[in-house]
Design an enzyme around this catalytic site. Structure first.
Site, mmCIF file in Angstrom:
data_model
loop_
_atom_site.group_PDB
_atom_site.id
_atom_site.type_symbol
_atom_site.label_atom_id
_atom_site.label_comp_id
_atom_site.label_asym_id
_atom_site.label_seq_id
_atom_site.Cartn_x
_atom_site.Cartn_y
_atom_site.Cartn_z
ATOM 1 N N ASP A 21 35.154 -24.991 -36.392
ATOM 2 C CA ASP A 21 33.835 -24.392 -36.596
ATOM 3 C C ASP A 21 33.986 -22.889 -36.403
ATOM 4 O OD1 ASP A 21 33.837 -23.907 -33.862
ATOM 5 O OD2 ASP A 21 32.165 -25.238 -33.413
ATOM 6 N N ARG A 67 20.735 -27.808 -30.858
ATOM 7 C CA ARG A 67 21.298 -26.485 -30.529
ATOM 8 C C ARG A 67 20.769 -25.459 -31.524
ATOM 9 N NH1 ARG A 67 27.619 -24.743 -29.578
ATOM 10 N NH2 ARG A 67 27.875 -25.357 -31.773
#
Length: 532
Positions: free
Chosen positions: A446, A165
């Site tokens: 996150d 990613r």
């Protein structure tokens, strides 16, 4: 090499040590320079379009399906196809590109590891370069790690499939400039991972696979399609060698899923329900709309009508086009307390059973300790099938814009506000200290979950919302609670850990981005200025 111009366009602001020399070879830099020269200006124009469209929403226009692209949505077509090693993705684990994490994730009982340069990584220069080395070594099968106690970690014989990613379109890589401007961080991540790994990946029957985050429009997806096609042509590779899964984690993008799949059809293999960023985007996109203010974060679960509609529409859209519909993140982490752990596993199981029953082809976990539980759920749902592309949801009534925008039930509480403050503050402190993936109160936080925490409070202040105890949420109340919760965190962590941290800086940053009259779009943008 500091501030040295390697070619006519790119300049690097960090010295080249041994690590940099492994990754930033002259050939890799030449490729990166070509991408930056060819695609930066258009990326900047796409970001300007985001700003313009947000102004229209702020002025009262709600997001909707696009009338001009009706023909794309209503005619029959399919994506190019899905490689063999991506056909079964029932459980994917995510995590930052740190060496021990890469090994443990690839060895977990999962099908795919999404190696993350984005929301779970604090992108210091050292971590970004190390991450490229770690993924290169993983692809080559040479990665190993020995901890301080002498324990050695290395890859098992059949590791999970690797997907990288890259960072979102909005993020800069400040250490590399193109014509004196930071280059797009996503291009930096893409170029180096592709360049160093494409040959080895193809030799072992896999390929350069990517996750694309934070997309807001089909035009942004088409931009990535141009990057991929240019790269394939430059390296004389067949069209469709590069494959991507795109996260539907912004509110504008949910209205353009057909268009996104169509404009990336040579390269896309699926869409993913990036639920935490999607909730953050719902707040951010509708920030000026007092009737769309969300309740406590704990109330915003996938059984809320607007999130359930999002999941079902994504599945129906993807499967009609032959693309995967991936489920969202289970943010829980296992507990050492057996009773608490049983509760965690039951919550995760119920969440994943909902996704599997809806027709998702697979889902995400943040911790290897959840993999067995989630794998069992999808094994039961799929049986011998590798995926659920046959679940077309043709019996569903059409999902409307009103359903996707439906206000969310639930209370706003002082306890919820205090929890938001503690989570966001601890996450910001960790992020600016170089750690982007942080266990806090039993959840793997996150950037996305921290964003929900701080934007909720901003929106409550903006619209003078009332808590269930009758208090009006004001800047003064926020500052009082922030001061109190800093002391709570200090007591929880102990004086030594607290004083060694960067909590004063984190508190100043949080106060600023929570009380400014204009919502700061991403906490990682001002936060990035505080990391090396």
């Amino acid at each position: 090499m500091t501030q040295s111009t390697v070619n006519a366009e790119l300049a690097f602001k960090q010295p080249f040590g041994a690590q940099e020399k492994e990754i930033l070879t002259p050939e890799a830099i030449a490729f990166l320079s070509e991408l930056a020269t060819r695609f930066t200006a258009k990326r900047n124009a796409l970001l300007a379009t985001r700003t313009m469209e947000q102004r229209q929403i702020d002025a009262g226009t709600l997001p909707n399906f696009i009338s001009e692209t009706y023909s794309i949505r209503n005619r029959e077509w399919k994506i190019r196809g899905i490689p063999l090693d991506l056909q079964n993705r029932r459980v994917e684990i995510t995590g930052p590109v740190e060496r021990k994490m890469v090994i443990n994730a690839l060895n977990a009982n999962v099908n795919v590891f999404m190696a993350d340069f984005e929301d779970s990584l604090s992108p210091t220069w050292e971590k970004v370069i190390d991450g490229q080395i770690n993924l290169r070594d993983a692809v080559n099968g040479t990665i190993s790690y020995t901890n301080e106690a002498g324990k050695r970690y290395q890859l098992n014989p059949n590791p999970a499939v690797l997907i990288c990613r890259v960072r979102g379109l909005h993020l800069p890589e400040k250490h590399v400039t193109w014509r004196d401007e930071p280059i797009p961080a996503g291009l930096f991540d893409f170029a180096l991972y592709f360049f160093h790994n494409v040959k080895a990946l193809r030799q072992k029957g896999s390929g350069p696979y990517f996750y694309l985050p934070k997309t807001q429009s089909w035009q942004e997806a088409a931009w990535w399609g141009e990057v991929f096609s240019f790269t394939e042509d430059r390296f004389s590779l067949p069209r469709g060698t590069i494959k991507a899964t795109l996260l539907i984690e912004t509110l504008p993008a949910v209205f353009q899923m057909d268009e996104i799949l169509f404009h990336l059809r040579d390269h896309i293999v699926g869409l993913n329900c990036g639920r935490w960023d999607y909730i953050f985007s719902y707040i951010k996109t509708l920030k000026n709309h007092p009737d769309r203010v969300l309740p406590d974060r704990q109330s915003v679960t996938m059984d809320q009508a607007f999130l359930d509609a999002y999941s079902r529409l994504l599945i129906k859209t993807c499967h009609r086009r032959g693309a995967f519909a991936m489920g969202g993140m289970a943010a829980f982490i296992p507990s050492k307390d057996p009773e608490r752990n049983a509760q965690v596993l039951q919550k995760v199981k119920a969440d994943k059973e909902r996704e599997a029953a809806n027709g998702h082809d697979g889902t995400w976990v943040a911790h290897p300790g959840l993999a067995d539980t989630v794998m069992a759920v999808f094994d039961r749902a799929l049986g011998e099938k590798p995926n659920q592309l046959d679940v077309l949801r043709e019996e569903d009534a059409p999902i409307t814009a009103a359903q996707l925008l439906e206000p969310c039930r639930g209370a706003r509480t002082e306890a919820g506000m205090r929890a938001n403050i503690r989570v966001a503050l601890q996450y910001i402190e960790a992020w600016i200290s170089g750690n982007g993936c942080v266990p806090i109160y039993g959840l793997m936080e996150d950037a996305a979950t921290a964003e929900i925490s701080r934007t909720s409070i901003w929106q409550w202040i903006r619209h003078e919302k009332t808590l269930d105890n009758g208090q009006v949420v004001t800047q003064a109340l926020f500052r009082d609670l922030l001061a109190e919760e800093i002391r709570v965190i200090q007591e929880e962590l102990g004086d030594q850990r607290f004083c060694q941290g960067r909590f004063d800086e984190a508190a100043r940053l949080m106060e600023r981005i929570t009380t400014e009259p204009e919502l700061v779009e991403f906490l990682t943008l001002p936060g990035y200025r505080l990391i090396p």
